[in-house]
Design an enzyme around this catalytic site. Structure first.
Site, PDB file in Angstrom:
ATOM      1  N   LYS A  22       0.738  -1.293  -0.082  1.00  0.00           N
ATOM      2  CA  LYS A  22       0.002  -0.101   0.023  1.00  0.00           C
ATOM      3  C   LYS A  22       1.040   1.388   0.257  1.00  0.00           C
ATOM      4  O   LYS A  22       0.600   2.199  -0.820  1.00  0.00           O
ATOM      5  CB  LYS A  22      -0.833   0.028   1.191  1.00  0.00           C
ATOM      6  CG  LYS A  22      -1.743   1.306   1.543  1.00  0.00           C
ATOM      7  CD  LYS A  22      -2.501   1.221   2.543  1.00  0.00           C
ATOM      8  CE  LYS A  22      -1.904   1.629   3.887  1.00  0.00           C
ATOM      9  NZ  LYS A  22      -1.659   3.311   4.072  1.00  0.00           N
ATOM     10  N   ASN A  23       1.837   1.211   0.856  1.00  0.00           N
ATOM     11  CA  ASN A  23       2.577   2.609   0.952  1.00  0.00           C
ATOM     12  C   ASN A  23       3.478   2.844  -0.235  1.00  0.00           C
ATOM     13  O   ASN A  23       4.293   3.782  -0.245  1.00  0.00           O
ATOM     14  CB  ASN A  23       3.531   2.522   2.273  1.00  0.00           C
ATOM     15  CG  ASN A  23       2.426   2.674   3.529  1.00  0.00           C
ATOM     16  OD1 ASN A  23       1.311   2.925   3.279  1.00  0.00           O
ATOM     17  ND2 ASN A  23       2.997   2.549   4.778  1.00  0.00           N
ATOM     18  N   CYS A 116      -5.995  12.632  12.122  1.00  0.00           N
ATOM     19  CA  CYS A 116      -6.479  11.283  11.688  1.00  0.00           C
ATOM     20  C   CYS A 116      -6.564  10.435  13.117  1.00  0.00           C
ATOM     21  O   CYS A 116      -6.016  11.063  14.263  1.00  0.00           O
ATOM     22  CB  CYS A 116      -5.665  10.557  10.716  1.00  0.00           C
ATOM     23  SG  CYS A 116      -4.029   9.771  11.236  1.00  0.00           S
ATOM     24  N   ARG A 121      -1.617  14.979  12.182  1.00  0.00           N
ATOM     25  CA  ARG A 121      -0.674  14.469  11.198  1.00  0.00           C
ATOM     26  C   ARG A 121      -0.175  16.011  10.315  1.00  0.00           C
ATOM     27  O   ARG A 121      -0.844  15.970   9.253  1.00  0.00           O
ATOM     28  CB  ARG A 121      -1.532  13.661  10.144  1.00  0.00           C
ATOM     29  CG  ARG A 121      -0.842  12.542   9.490  1.00  0.00           C
ATOM     30  CD  ARG A 121      -0.732  11.208  10.191  1.00  0.00           C
ATOM     31  NE  ARG A 121       0.182  10.283   9.290  1.00  0.00           N
ATOM     32  CZ  ARG A 121      -0.608   9.097   8.937  1.00  0.00           C
ATOM     33  NH1 ARG A 121      -1.619   8.991   9.247  1.00  0.00           N
ATOM     34  NH2 ARG A 121       0.211   8.419   8.320  1.00  0.00           N
ATOM     35  N   ASP A 305       4.138   0.856  11.755  1.00  0.00           N
ATOM     36  CA  ASP A 305       2.870   0.086  11.489  1.00  0.00           C
ATOM     37  C   ASP A 305       2.752  -1.223  12.113  1.00  0.00           C
ATOM     38  O   ASP A 305       1.791  -2.039  11.799  1.00  0.00           O
ATOM     39  CB  ASP A 305       3.034   0.066   9.991  1.00  0.00           C
ATOM     40  CG  ASP A 305       2.606   1.696   9.326  1.00  0.00           C
ATOM     41  OD1 ASP A 305       2.300   2.323  10.170  1.00  0.00           O
ATOM     42  OD2 ASP A 305       2.621   1.664   8.161  1.00  0.00           O
ATOM     43  N   ARG A 397      -8.497  -0.932   4.128  1.00  0.00           N
ATOM     44  CA  ARG A 397      -7.661   0.423   3.567  1.00  0.00           C
ATOM     45  C   ARG A 397      -6.373  -0.244   3.219  1.00  0.00           C
ATOM     46  O   ARG A 397      -5.501   0.157   2.444  1.00  0.00           O
ATOM     47  CB  ARG A 397      -7.211   1.449   4.529  1.00  0.00           C
ATOM     48  CG  ARG A 397      -8.520   2.430   4.917  1.00  0.00           C
ATOM     49  CD  ARG A 397      -8.212   3.621   6.018  1.00  0.00           C
ATOM     50  NE  ARG A 397      -6.880   4.055   5.486  1.00  0.00           N
ATOM     51  CZ  ARG A 397      -6.057   4.260   6.230  1.00  0.00           C
ATOM     52  NH1 ARG A 397      -6.222   4.196   7.618  1.00  0.00           N
ATOM     53  NH2 ARG A 397      -4.855   4.961   5.849  1.00  0.00           N
TER      54      ARG A 397
END
Ligand code: UD1
Length: 420
Positions: A22-23, A116, A121, A305, A397
């Site tokens: 994803k990143n 968030c 952020r 993460d 997500r």
């Protein structure tokens, strides 16, 4: 209401492949805006954040086709430079479009991404990098207007090695005349992937993976074909799942060097982990042991993460483990949910101490954020009895099909009550 039901206490076994990162794919999708041709992106995960990025690209005027895990983006047509508030809010990292739109059009209007679930952020470093390149940035009722008659290469020292600010600076620098040098750049593998993608389009970017990234900008970029790297956080999630539930499994598709801090931690906890270039095999038997303190840090340190995910596996370890969260302010929201399963965790500011209990029990749980949600699934696999997890939009997500992947490892994990 849609729920993920997990019957815990069964060892896992088998082999599972991780999807694209994803990143990595999110900045790469933004980077397609720099190309005058068609980009073909393979190993693109089907995530809600990817769908949100595609909606932004389409709004800007790109033609996007998605088939399975391949996405084609044609940005070689006239584009607009504004992203409306609704689209910005769909995805936390939409700010990454700022540098790309600016490089392409010399002008961008987006809304402020705001805070968030992990706490504030800020994007001050992103904006400072763009200003150094010559952009004028105005904040006007929550809208950010960036204008640059012309971007010019420069030196950009970052006070924190921010992943997003490094990516935004690289993208904007591709559209600047001359050479840009980013100092104290983030060293995450996803930045190396972005460099590889831009290089495939004809850009001159070097140094990604080190703390000095150099961009020779102002070159027209063509289309290209690219395969996104495997997701190291998804791989870490599967490793933690086996550690929590016990058993033996092979995780394929992620670069083992990106998993070093996680595999080292699980090894210290008593798992046997062996890894080859794009696979890791984990064996977990009996109770895990508590670890030396885990401190999250920019890469190559322990990833923020993976903090919740490892914590979930250690709830039933013998002994205590101290976690220190150094990257985000409020990243312990999963702790209250883990406590519902019987976990004993004390939080004081950025520190959490996990006192291992002999067992967790199934419970009704709600995802608080993306990785916190994955952590609940990990804990549920190791718990006695059934857990019912809601709030699955957080998990989507970043995980294409977490229930399916866990079921492929022999877990009793299934969705009920939703459309899917
Ligand atoms: C990225 C990842 C996210 C990961 C994080 C840290 C993506 C899409 N997201 O997020 O999954 O958790 O890296 O590895 O790649 N900061 C500032 N000012 C700024 C920017 C950042 O103060 O302008 C601070 C942040 O508040 C945070 C730290 O810098 O404390 C690191 O954040 P950053 O590396 O920017 O994270 P993201 O790029 O948002």
């Amino acid at each position: 209401m849609e729920q993920l039901l997990i019957a815990g206490g069964r060892p896992l076994s088998g082999s599972v492949e991780v999807h694209g990162a994803k990143n990595s794919v999110l900045p790469i999708l933004a980077a397609t805006l720099l190309s005058g041709g068609e980009c073909m992106i393979e190993n693109c995960p089907r995530l809600s954040d990817v769908a949100a990025s595609i909606r932004i690209l389409e709004h800007l005027g790109c033609q996007v086709i998605q088939r399975g895990s391949t996405v084609w983006v044609d940005a070689g047509r006239p584009l607009r430079g504004d992203v409306p508030d609704g689209l910005m809010r769909e995805m936390r990292s939409s700010v990454i479009f700022l540098g790309a739109i600016l490089a392409r059009l010399g002008e961008a209007v987006i809304s402020y991404p705001g805070g968030c679930e992990l706490g504030p952020r800020p994007i001050d470093l992103h904006l400072e990098a763009l200003r150094r390149l010559g952009a004028e940035v105005e904040e006007d009722h929550g809208a950010l207007r960036c204008r640059a008659g012309r971007l010019t290469g420069c030196e950009i020292p970052l006070s924190i090695p921010s992943v997003g600010a490094t990516e935004n600076a690289i993208l904007a620098a591709c559209g600047a005349e001359g050479t840009t040098v980013i100092l104290n750049a983030a060293r995450e593998p996803e930045i190396v992937d972005l460099q590889r993608f831009l290089t495939a389009l004809g850009a001159r970017v070097r140094g990604a993976g080190s703390s000095t990234v150099t961009v020779e900008g102002g070159r027209p970029l063509h289309g290209g074909r690219f395969r996104v790297m495997g997701d190291r956080i998804v791989a870490s999630t599967y490793l933690a799942a086996v550690a929590a539930a016990g058993g033996e499994a092979e995780i394929r598709g992620a670069d083992w060097r990106h998993l070093a801090t996680m595999t080292a931690a699980l090894g210290e906890a008593g798992c046997r982990v062996s890894s080859g270039p794009d696979r890791a095999v984990i064996r977990a038997q009996g109770r895990l042991r508590g670890l030396r303190p885990i401190r999250t840090a920019p890469y190559p340190g322990f990833p923020t993460d993976a903090q919740a995910i490892l914590m979930a596996a250690l709830c039933t370890a013998e002994g205590a483990t101290v976690f220190v969260e150094n990257i985000f302010e409020s990243r312990y929201r999963h702790v209250d949910e883990l406590a519902r399963m019987g976990a004993d965790i004390r939080v004081e500011g950025r520190v959490a101490v996990v006192y291992g209990v002999p067992r967790l029990h199934g419970a009704r749980l709600r995802c608080t954020d993306l990785r916190g949600g994955a952590a609940l699934a990990v804990a549920a696999l190791g718990a006695e009895g059934e857990s019912a997890i809601t709030g699955l939009e957080h998990i989507r997500r970043g995980y294409e099909d977490l229930p399916g992947a866990l079921a492929a490892l022999g877990a009793e994990a299934r969705l009920t009550g939703g459309d899917t």
